[in-house]
Every structure is written in structure tokens, then in C-alpha cells.
Design a protein around this motif. Structure first.
Motif, short mmCIF file in Angstrom:
data_model
loop_
_atom_site.label_atom_id
_atom_site.label_comp_id
_atom_site.label_asym_id
_atom_site.label_seq_id
_atom_site.Cartn_x
_atom_site.Cartn_y
_atom_site.Cartn_z
N UNK A 213 -43.17 17.53 12.03
CA UNK A 213 -44.57 17.42 12.44
C UNK A 213 -45.51 17.63 11.24
N UNK A 214 -45.23 18.68 10.48
CA UNK A 214 -46.11 19.03 9.35
C UNK A 214 -46.08 17.98 8.25
N UNK A 215 -44.95 17.30 8.11
CA UNK A 215 -44.80 16.30 7.05
C UNK A 215 -45.71 15.09 7.27
N UNK A 216 -45.98 14.79 8.53
CA UNK A 216 -46.73 13.57 8.86
C UNK A 216 -48.06 13.91 9.54
N UNK A 217 -48.92 14.61 8.82
CA UNK A 217 -50.28 14.91 9.28
C UNK A 217 -50.34 15.80 10.53
N UNK A 218 -49.18 16.33 10.96
CA UNK A 218 -49.19 17.11 12.20
C UNK A 218 -49.31 16.23 13.43
N UNK A 219 -49.06 14.92 13.21
CA UNK A 219 -49.24 13.97 14.32
C UNK A 219 -48.01 13.97 15.23
N UNK A 220 -48.25 14.12 16.51
CA UNK A 220 -47.14 14.21 17.46
C UNK A 220 -46.38 12.88 17.53
N UNK A 221 -45.05 12.90 17.36
CA UNK A 221 -44.31 11.64 17.44
C UNK A 221 -44.57 10.94 18.78
N UNK A 222 -44.80 9.65 18.72
CA UNK A 222 -45.03 8.88 19.96
C UNK A 222 -46.47 8.93 20.45
N UNK A 223 -47.34 9.72 19.82
CA UNK A 223 -48.75 9.76 20.25
C UNK A 223 -49.63 9.48 19.05
N UNK A 224 -50.07 8.25 18.92
CA UNK A 224 -50.89 7.86 17.77
C UNK A 224 -52.16 8.71 17.69
N UNK A 225 -52.41 9.19 16.50
CA UNK A 225 -53.66 9.91 16.18
C UNK A 225 -53.88 11.18 17.01
#
Ligand code: PLP
Length: 377
Positions: A213-225
């Protein structure tokens, strides 16, 4: 006789990546796929690396430094916390402790294996100690059994900085799989080179999910933005992963060459009292990222004089790390063992392309400049 290395200008640079046709093919494949940010090689590199070191989870990231940052954030280290850091080693770990707002507490290293001294750690534990970072300096593994006995007793989390210790083994475990999180670097000088890049490994599903999660902007997988936490962009590109993956395919060769280089240097110099090596513990099978020698304090020439003479002979070397008690950001108390190492260590050329005749020539020059006549034990 070899010509000077194009990049460094030295006949023998201190480090050099081993790039062959298989690396070019993989990078071209990544380029041709059009997937130059994320892509299939990222997955392949992660799975292959996890398999190679028997880790449950492996996650690529943009550098070894980013790997350390991910580990500390996943362990929820922050302001008010203290983190034990070895007094001798590359500063990336201490820098990331400061970057998350915590306080690095430096503990000196052992004079024989040059890694964190387990006999001193307990003196520095406080109720604020949240984590401990071990640095497996140059590829040698710290006394992990004694360190873990203490951290388990005090409920302190352990991060292994394995940037210099890819594929080193200790008591049947690979570096990175002994503590809570292992952090690796694939910068050009490292055992596996991907240009830049890093990897975190863990046996904990929970820590893995947090780091993902932290590696990718904290963005939840499967939920854009949708940002579940305030994260970073620490992703590795598919181009780097292609190179890292191709390097991983020749890991046996790369490790074999490094072992041969270590054996050669140790065999050549073991009889001279001016030079000594890092201790290899009986339970340890290190893959040395750098073969460092320690010059005797009574040697005829200083380390810097030896480095200068070797440079004039076309051999590039690196000095020991500057200790934290000598640099402004760290406010470290005196670290006498680290300081002595820092002033007398010399890293000899170590890279897979070195052949025995190259090593012979390097050893002859080192002997000429660092060893007195009749200095046998
Ligand atoms: C022990 C250690 N930790 C961390 C790092 C940082 O890795 P990177 O350069 O990939 O950020 C390095 C070297 O580069 C290192 O030697």
C-alpha cells in the motif's frame, strides 16, 4: 594487459556491473512490450527473488533506501520512537530513521565481524526503542541469534539492511529472512545490479500488505484514486525489473565469482600481518559485496597513502565508511571501534568479471604498497 575501464578510467575499478546479452534481451523485451512503468518483469523479479532466498513475500521498490523507508513505515516507526542503528555502515538506514521523524541510537560494532555488537545493545534500549536495524556490512552477517534473543525479550522489531548481503546465509537462513523485514539494493555496484532499485522481503502477510500500500501512494488496490493511507511512489520500473530479473537468472555464476574473489584475496594475504579480514563466523556463508581489508595500526603507510599508490597503479579502492560521530546530522556519541575501522579499511576491487590473473596483479600491487618486507606472521 587490460585497458582502462571506460567508465572509471581505472584498469581495475572497485566495482562494476556484469552485463551480458541476456540482460540486453530482457531490457529490450520490456521496452518492446510498451510496459515501461509497471509490467510483467516486476512480478517475475519479485517471485524469482522470493524463491531464491526462500522469503514468503518480496516487493520491488525504487532503491535500497526506499526499501528501508517502507520497512520503518510498515513497522509504524515515527516521532518519539528510537531505533538502534550500527555505528559503522552506510548511512542510508540512519537517514531513513531521521526521515520518519524517529531518533537513531548508535551502537558500536564488533572489532572482528564489523557488525552490530550484541553485547552493547541492551545498554541502549529504552522504553522508546521501537526497532533495531542491523547492517550486514560488506556481506557478513551480524550475530543474529544473540540480537534476536534481545529484541524478542524487549519486543523490538528487527530490520535487516541487506543491501550488501544478497544471498549471504546464516544458520541455514538467507540474509533478509532472519528479522521482520529485509531490505536489498540493486544499485549498479551491488551483487545484482538493476541500475537503481530495491526489494523488501518479509514472512509477514500483514507487513507485506502494508508495504504494498505504502509503495503505491497508499492507494487501495482495486480502488482508483482512493488513498487508504498517505503513501509514496516507491515503485520499480519494468525496465529495471527486467535487468534485475535477468541478473537473478545468473545468480549462481555471480555468487560463484564473488566467492572465488574472496578466497583469492584471503589466501593471498593471510600470511601478512599488515592486513586482516572481516571474521566469517562458522555458521555463516557470506557472499561479499566488497572485500575489505583492515590495515594494521602499525603499518608503514596510512590507508590513504596506500589508496593513492594503488590509484597510481590503475587500481581503484574505496575507504571505510565515515562514522556517525564525525558527521553533523547524527549527533552520535563516540564510537571507538567503528572509528578505528573507518580509518583503516580499504575495499579492494570486487566484481564478477575479475579473473585470477587480474586478482594476482591486484594482490601484487597491494602487497607492494601495504606490506613491509619480511612481514610474515
Ligand atoms: C548497507 C546499505 N544500505 C542502503 C544502501 C542504499 O541503497 P540504494 O543506493 O539502493 O538506495 C546502500 C548502498 O547503496 C548500502 O550499502
Amino acid at each position: 594487459m587490460k585497458d582502462a575501464d571506460q567508465k572509471s578510467g581505472f584498469k581495475y575499478p572497485w566495482a562494476k556491473p556484469y552485463i551480458d546479452e541476456s540482460d540486453r534481451v530482457a531490457v529490450n523485451q520490456a521496452l518492446d512490450s510498451g510496459w515501461i512503468s509497471d509490467g510483467e518483469f516486476v512480478r517475475r523479479f519479485e517471485q524469482g527473488f522470493a524463491h531464491a532466498i526462500q522469503a514468503d513475500h518480496a516487493l520491488t521498490c525504487s532503491s535500497g533506501t526506499a526499501a528501508l523507508m517502507l520497512a520503518l513505515l510498515a513497522l509504524e516507526v515515527g516521532p518519539g520512537d528510537e531505533v538502534i542503528v550500527p555505528g559503522y555502515g552506510f548511512a542510508g538506514a540512519a537517514n531513513m530513521v531521521l526521515a520518519v521523524g524517529a531518533k537513531p541510537v548508535f551502537v558500536d560494532v564488533c572489532a572482528d565481524d564489523w557488525c552490530l555488537d550484541p553485547s552493547q545493545i541492551e545498554l541502549f534500549f529504552t522504553p522508546q526503542t521501537k526497532a533495531l536495524i542491523v547492517i550486514h556490512n560488506y556481506g557478513a552477517i551480524a550475530h543474529m541469534d544473540r540480537i534476536l534473543a534481545l529484541t524478542n525479550r524487549y519486543n523490538v522489531k528487527v530490520v535487516e539492511d541487506c543491501a550488501e548481503a544478497a544471498f549471504s546465509e546464516y544458520q541455514g537462513l538467507f540474509a533478509g529472512c532472519i528479522g521482520d523485514v529485509g531490505c536489498f539494493s540493486f544499485q549498479a555496484a551491488k551483487t545484482l545490479a538493476a541500475g537503481e532499485g530495491g526489494m523488501v522481503v518479509t514472512q509477514s502477510e500483514d507487513l507485506y500488505e502494508r508495504m504494498l500500500l505504502l509503495r503505491n501512494h497508499g492507494m487501495q488496490p482495486g480502488r482508483h484514486y482512493f488513498h487508504a493511507v498517505a503513501g509514496h511512489n516507491f515503485r520499480m520500473t519494468n525496465l529495471q525489473a527486467a535487468l534485475g530479473w535477468a541478473q537473478l537468472q545468473k545468480k549462481e555464476f555471480l555468487c560463484r565469482r564473488r566467492r572465488m574473489i574472496t578466497d583469492y584475496y584471503r589466501d593471498f594475504f593471510h600470511k601478512y600481518r599488515e592486513l586482516s579480514f572481516q571474521l566469517i563466523k562458522p555458521s555463516e556463508h557470506p557472499i561479499f559485496w566488497a572485500n575489505a581489508v583492515l590495515l594494521d595500526e602499525n603499518a608503514e603507510h596510512t590507508r590513504d597513502e596506500v589508496m593513492k599508490s594503488l590509484a597510481a597503479a590503475g587500481i581503484e579502492t574505496r575507504p571505510g565508511f565515515v562514522t556517525f560521530d564525525q558527521m553533523p546530522p547524527y549527533q552520535a556519541h563516540p564510537l571507538p571501534v567503528a572509528r578505528a575501522l573507518s580509518e583503516r579499511i580499504l575495499c579492494l576491487p570486487t566484481y564478477a568479471a575479475l579473473e585470477k590473473n587480474d586478482l594476482h596483479e591486484i594482490c601484487r600491487e597491494v602487497k607492494r604498497h601495504a606490506v613491509k618486507e619480511k612481514s610474515f606472521f
